[in-house]
Design a protein around this motif. Structure first.
Motif, PDB file in Angstrom:
ATOM      1  N   ASP A 176     -32.755 -37.743 -11.077  1.00  0.00           N
ATOM      2  CA  ASP A 176     -32.338 -38.289 -12.372  1.00  0.00           C
ATOM      3  C   ASP A 176     -31.886 -39.743 -12.291  1.00  0.00           C
ATOM      4  O   ASP A 176     -31.899 -40.453 -13.294  1.00  0.00           O
ATOM      5  CB  ASP A 176     -31.246 -37.411 -13.007  1.00  0.00           C
ATOM      6  CG  ASP A 176     -29.904 -37.508 -12.307  1.00  0.00           C
ATOM      7  OD1 ASP A 176     -29.885 -37.809 -11.092  1.00  0.00           O
ATOM      8  OD2 ASP A 176     -28.871 -37.290 -12.960  1.00  0.00           O
ATOM      9  N   ARG A 177     -31.519 -40.227 -11.080  1.00  0.00           N
ATOM     10  CA  ARG A 177     -31.130 -41.631 -10.943  1.00  0.00           C
ATOM     11  C   ARG A 177     -32.191 -42.423 -10.191  1.00  0.00           C
ATOM     12  O   ARG A 177     -31.941 -43.539  -9.739  1.00  0.00           O
ATOM     13  CB  ARG A 177     -29.769 -41.730 -10.249  1.00  0.00           C
ATOM     14  CG  ARG A 177     -28.649 -41.004 -10.998  1.00  0.00           C
ATOM     15  CD  ARG A 177     -27.326 -41.113 -10.267  1.00  0.00           C
ATOM     16  NE  ARG A 177     -26.854 -42.494 -10.238  1.00  0.00           N
ATOM     17  CZ  ARG A 177     -26.106 -43.010  -9.264  1.00  0.00           C
ATOM     18  NH1 ARG A 177     -25.777 -42.258  -8.206  1.00  0.00           N
ATOM     19  NH2 ARG A 177     -25.706 -44.251  -9.307  1.00  0.00           N
ATOM     20  N   ILE A 235     -35.319 -46.150  -5.932  1.00  0.00           N
ATOM     21  CA  ILE A 235     -36.567 -46.397  -5.219  1.00  0.00           C
ATOM     22  C   ILE A 235     -37.780 -45.867  -5.979  1.00  0.00           C
ATOM     23  O   ILE A 235     -38.919 -46.230  -5.661  1.00  0.00           O
ATOM     24  CB  ILE A 235     -36.516 -45.788  -3.803  1.00  0.00           C
ATOM     25  CG1 ILE A 235     -37.526 -46.509  -2.890  1.00  0.00           C
ATOM     26  CG2 ILE A 235     -36.752 -44.276  -3.840  1.00  0.00           C
ATOM     27  CD1 ILE A 235     -37.350 -46.237  -1.431  1.00  0.00           C
ATOM     28  N   LEU A 236     -37.571 -45.025  -6.996  1.00  0.00           N
ATOM     29  CA  LEU A 236     -38.707 -44.443  -7.707  1.00  0.00           C
ATOM     30  C   LEU A 236     -39.646 -45.489  -8.318  1.00  0.00           C
ATOM     31  O   LEU A 236     -40.868 -45.343  -8.200  1.00  0.00           O
ATOM     32  CB  LEU A 236     -38.220 -43.457  -8.777  1.00  0.00           C
ATOM     33  CG  LEU A 236     -39.317 -42.722  -9.554  1.00  0.00           C
ATOM     34  CD1 LEU A 236     -40.226 -41.931  -8.618  1.00  0.00           C
ATOM     35  CD2 LEU A 236     -38.705 -41.794 -10.600  1.00  0.00           C
ATOM     36  N   ASP A 263     -25.416 -34.875  -5.177  1.00  0.00           N
ATOM     37  CA  ASP A 263     -26.869 -34.786  -5.250  1.00  0.00           C
ATOM     38  C   ASP A 263     -27.353 -35.292  -6.603  1.00  0.00           C
ATOM     39  O   ASP A 263     -26.700 -35.067  -7.639  1.00  0.00           O
ATOM     40  CB  ASP A 263     -27.328 -33.333  -5.095  1.00  0.00           C
ATOM     41  CG  ASP A 263     -27.013 -32.751  -3.729  1.00  0.00           C
ATOM     42  OD1 ASP A 263     -26.572 -33.516  -2.842  1.00  0.00           O
ATOM     43  OD2 ASP A 263     -27.210 -31.538  -3.558  1.00  0.00           O
ATOM     44  N   GLU A 264     -28.480 -35.969  -6.604  1.00  0.00           N
ATOM     45  CA  GLU A 264     -29.085 -36.352  -7.882  1.00  0.00           C
ATOM     46  C   GLU A 264     -29.651 -35.105  -8.549  1.00  0.00           C
ATOM     47  O   GLU A 264     -30.215 -34.225  -7.890  1.00  0.00           O
ATOM     48  CB  GLU A 264     -30.172 -37.403  -7.672  1.00  0.00           C
ATOM     49  CG  GLU A 264     -29.626 -38.739  -7.206  1.00  0.00           C
ATOM     50  CD  GLU A 264     -30.620 -39.890  -7.344  1.00  0.00           C
ATOM     51  OE1 GLU A 264     -31.416 -39.871  -8.303  1.00  0.00           O
ATOM     52  OE2 GLU A 264     -30.583 -40.786  -6.489  1.00  0.00           O
ATOM     53  N   ARG A 265     -29.488 -35.045  -9.843  1.00  0.00           N
ATOM     54  CA  ARG A 265     -29.991 -33.908 -10.598  1.00  0.00           C
ATOM     55  C   ARG A 265     -31.490 -34.054 -10.855  1.00  0.00           C
ATOM     56  O   ARG A 265     -32.073 -35.097 -10.638  1.00  0.00           O
ATOM     57  CB  ARG A 265     -29.225 -33.780 -11.913  1.00  0.00           C
ATOM     58  CG  ARG A 265     -27.730 -33.528 -11.705  1.00  0.00           C
ATOM     59  CD  ARG A 265     -26.990 -33.485 -13.028  1.00  0.00           C
ATOM     60  NE  ARG A 265     -25.561 -33.253 -12.826  1.00  0.00           N
ATOM     61  CZ  ARG A 265     -24.673 -33.250 -13.805  1.00  0.00           C
ATOM     62  NH1 ARG A 265     -25.060 -33.472 -15.054  1.00  0.00           N
ATOM     63  NH2 ARG A 265     -23.396 -33.018 -13.538  1.00  0.00           N
ATOM     64  N   TRP A 266     -32.071 -32.973 -11.354  1.00  0.00           N
ATOM     65  CA  TRP A 266     -33.491 -32.970 -11.678  1.00  0.00           C
ATOM     66  C   TRP A 266     -33.685 -33.582 -13.070  1.00  0.00           C
ATOM     67  O   TRP A 266     -32.994 -33.210 -14.025  1.00  0.00           O
ATOM     68  CB  TRP A 266     -34.038 -31.550 -11.700  1.00  0.00           C
ATOM     69  CG  TRP A 266     -33.837 -30.757 -10.451  1.00  0.00           C
ATOM     70  CD1 TRP A 266     -32.646 -30.320  -9.946  1.00  0.00           C
ATOM     71  CD2 TRP A 266     -34.843 -30.283  -9.565  1.00  0.00           C
ATOM     72  NE1 TRP A 266     -32.856 -29.599  -8.797  1.00  0.00           N
ATOM     73  CE2 TRP A 266     -34.199 -29.549  -8.538  1.00  0.00           C
ATOM     74  CE3 TRP A 266     -36.236 -30.395  -9.544  1.00  0.00           C
ATOM     75  CZ2 TRP A 266     -34.899 -28.940  -7.506  1.00  0.00           C
ATOM     76  CZ3 TRP A 266     -36.931 -29.785  -8.512  1.00  0.00           C
ATOM     77  CH2 TRP A 266     -36.267 -29.074  -7.496  1.00  0.00           C
ATOM     78  N   ARG A 267     -34.611 -34.506 -13.182  1.00  0.00           N
ATOM     79  CA  ARG A 267     -34.955 -35.062 -14.493  1.00  0.00           C
ATOM     80  C   ARG A 267     -36.375 -34.642 -14.853  1.00  0.00           C
ATOM     81  O   ARG A 267     -37.316 -34.863 -14.089  1.00  0.00           O
ATOM     82  CB  ARG A 267     -34.848 -36.587 -14.491  1.00  0.00           C
ATOM     83  CG  ARG A 267     -35.252 -37.235 -15.819  1.00  0.00           C
ATOM     84  CD  ARG A 267     -34.702 -38.642 -15.932  1.00  0.00           C
ATOM     85  NE  ARG A 267     -35.236 -39.533 -14.924  1.00  0.00           N
ATOM     86  CZ  ARG A 267     -36.317 -40.302 -15.092  1.00  0.00           C
ATOM     87  NH1 ARG A 267     -36.992 -40.273 -16.239  1.00  0.00           N
ATOM     88  NH2 ARG A 267     -36.722 -41.108 -14.135  1.00  0.00           N
TER      89      ARG A 267
END
Length: 445
Positions: A427-428, A142-143, A414-418
């Protein structure tokens, strides 16, 4: 209290003793992870020496943050170098002291109070323009959507209408944001080496931006209805400092670039983090939807605050000591030393937030955030000027999304931090799966 007593001996908090190059390599390999490990070892105040930041004191104590923000720019002011080298010398990011105060006074009215109501339908329209393209029952990040939504919102709020120049800015601004965020991590001297350096590419993008803004300023000044226009550009052109002087067009261009850059990327990243968190906490999601369907926005606001606490997209803010010695708590810090308020660490401190790794919007049920312990917008006289506008955007976009769609939960990790250079994103991209709601609560329609 901060002190100007030059007789005080320097007293710095402990920190890693590794050579600067090793500290720098560890920091650049993952600044969030490096800061967290150092915090776990040394506590709420520690010293650091890494490239770009140089020698710095990192604090994550609300009392020390409160003291620092209250010190004033003559004691602890803007850092050098700062984001002004990316956004321009006329932007709030570059200014300090009286010039900063004068610019902030002119920029505040369009982003606060009653003027904000005029943006509500605009925000809803840009959400709907993007949401009409979403596929149901198909997972996607969605980003990119939140980036387009927030960019289009700020472009329309700044300039008031569409046109060829705004269409070009829609293409140009993501390039400026992406490259500028990366350049902010490196020294200008390093970036300017070579004809094909990234700094040369950035200057080309900035030159095109300046040309577009000059065209838009000229068109606005020739508009017979300029006095009636409510867009931010028109308001800046009409505004006057206390002495009656108008803002220089070059400064307007810098301030608008700062608004366009900071005003959409951080908000877009936070929206993506909200989606990422809600999909992994179905009990929070269910309560939020139920309350929104009754027209109650209280839990929505608490959810936004909690996402900004547990997933802040900016890791910290900094000040630089401007006097010979500054006393901060038990520490005495010398001139030119940076002091970084690492609110990403503060937000994870169990003595500040019980069970800090738990996603719990209810922690804000009976209290608003304390602006010395909850700092996603920074603090003091340099707190983000667009905080109220960003909060309005998030409330309206999330309310509309959860009115129109069922957000499908997930059991994925959980999505990681990018690290995007300045901001942190999932990150995704905050992957989402949606299904259109057949019935909407009457209070939401």
């Amino acid at each position: 209290m901060s002190s100007v007593d030059t007789a005080l001996p320097i007293n710095l908090p402990p920190g890693p003793r590794a050579p600067r190059a090793i500290q720098g390599a560890t920091y650049l390999a993952g600044r969030r992870r490096a800061l967290h490990r150092t915090w776990e070892r040394y506590g709420r105040a520690f010293s650091l020496n890494v490239p770009l930041l140089g020698e710095a004191v990192v604090i994550s104590d609300p009392d020390l943050a409160r003291q620092l923000f209250a010190a004033g720019p003559e004691v602890a002011g803007n850092v050098e170098p700062n984001l002004g080298r990316i956004l321009g010398p006329g932007s709030l990011f570059a200014l300090d002291g009286d010039p900063h105060r004068r610019h902030r006074k002119i920029l505040s009215p369009p982003l606060h109070g009653r003027r904000m109501r005029g943006y509500e339908s605009l925000i809803e329209e840009e959400y709907r323009r993007e949401a009409d393209r979403w596929a149901e029952n198909h997972e996607f990040p969605i980003l990119p959507s939140t980036m387009r939504i927030t960019l289009n919102i700020i472009l329309r709020a700044v300039f008031g209408a569409d046109g060829d120049e705004l269409e070009e800015l829609r293409v140009l601004m993501p390039k400026i944001v992406t490259l500028g965020s990366r350049l902010a991590q490196f020294s200008t001297a390093t970036l300017r080496r070579g004809r094909f350096s990234p700094w040369v590419r950035y200057r080309g993008l900035r030159d095109r931006y300046d040309s577009l803004i000059r065209t838009l300023i000229g068109r606005a000044l020739a508009d017979p209805d300029l006095e009636e226009r409510a867009d931010i550009l028109a308001l800046l052109l009409r505004a006057r400092y206390e002495d009656g002087e108008s803002m220089a067009h070059e400064d307007i261009a810098d301030e608008l670039l700062a608004l366009l850059t900071a005003g959409h990327e951080t908000t877009a990243n936070t929206l993506a983090w909200v989606v990422e968190r809600l999909r992994r906490h179905p009990e929070v999601l269910a309560r939020l939807v139920a309350e929104l369907d009754t027209g109650d926005l209280g839990f929505l606001q608490q959810t936004i605050w909690e996402v900004q606490r547990i997933r802040p997209v900016i890791a910290g803010v900094a000040r630089q000591v401007k006097i010979s010695r500054m006393q901060l708590g038990e520490w005495v810090i010398p001139k030119d030393r940076r002091i970084i308020v690492a609110f990403g660490l503060m937000h994870q401190d169990p003595s500040v937030y019980p069970d800090p790794l738990s996603f719990d919007p209810g922690r804000f049920h009976d209290r608003k955030p304390d602006f010395t312990a909850w700092l996603p917008f920074g603090g003091g006289n340099r707190r983000c000027i667009g905080a109220e506008f960003a909060n309005l955007e998030m409330r309206i976009v999330l309310r509309a999304l959860l009115r129109d769609f069922e957000l499908l939960p997930t059991a994925e990790r959980d999505e990681r931090w990018r690290d995007r250079g300045v901001a942190f994103a999932p990150d995704r991209g905050g992957r989402v799966a949606l299904r259109r709601r057949e019935q909407r609560g009457s209070a939401m329609s």
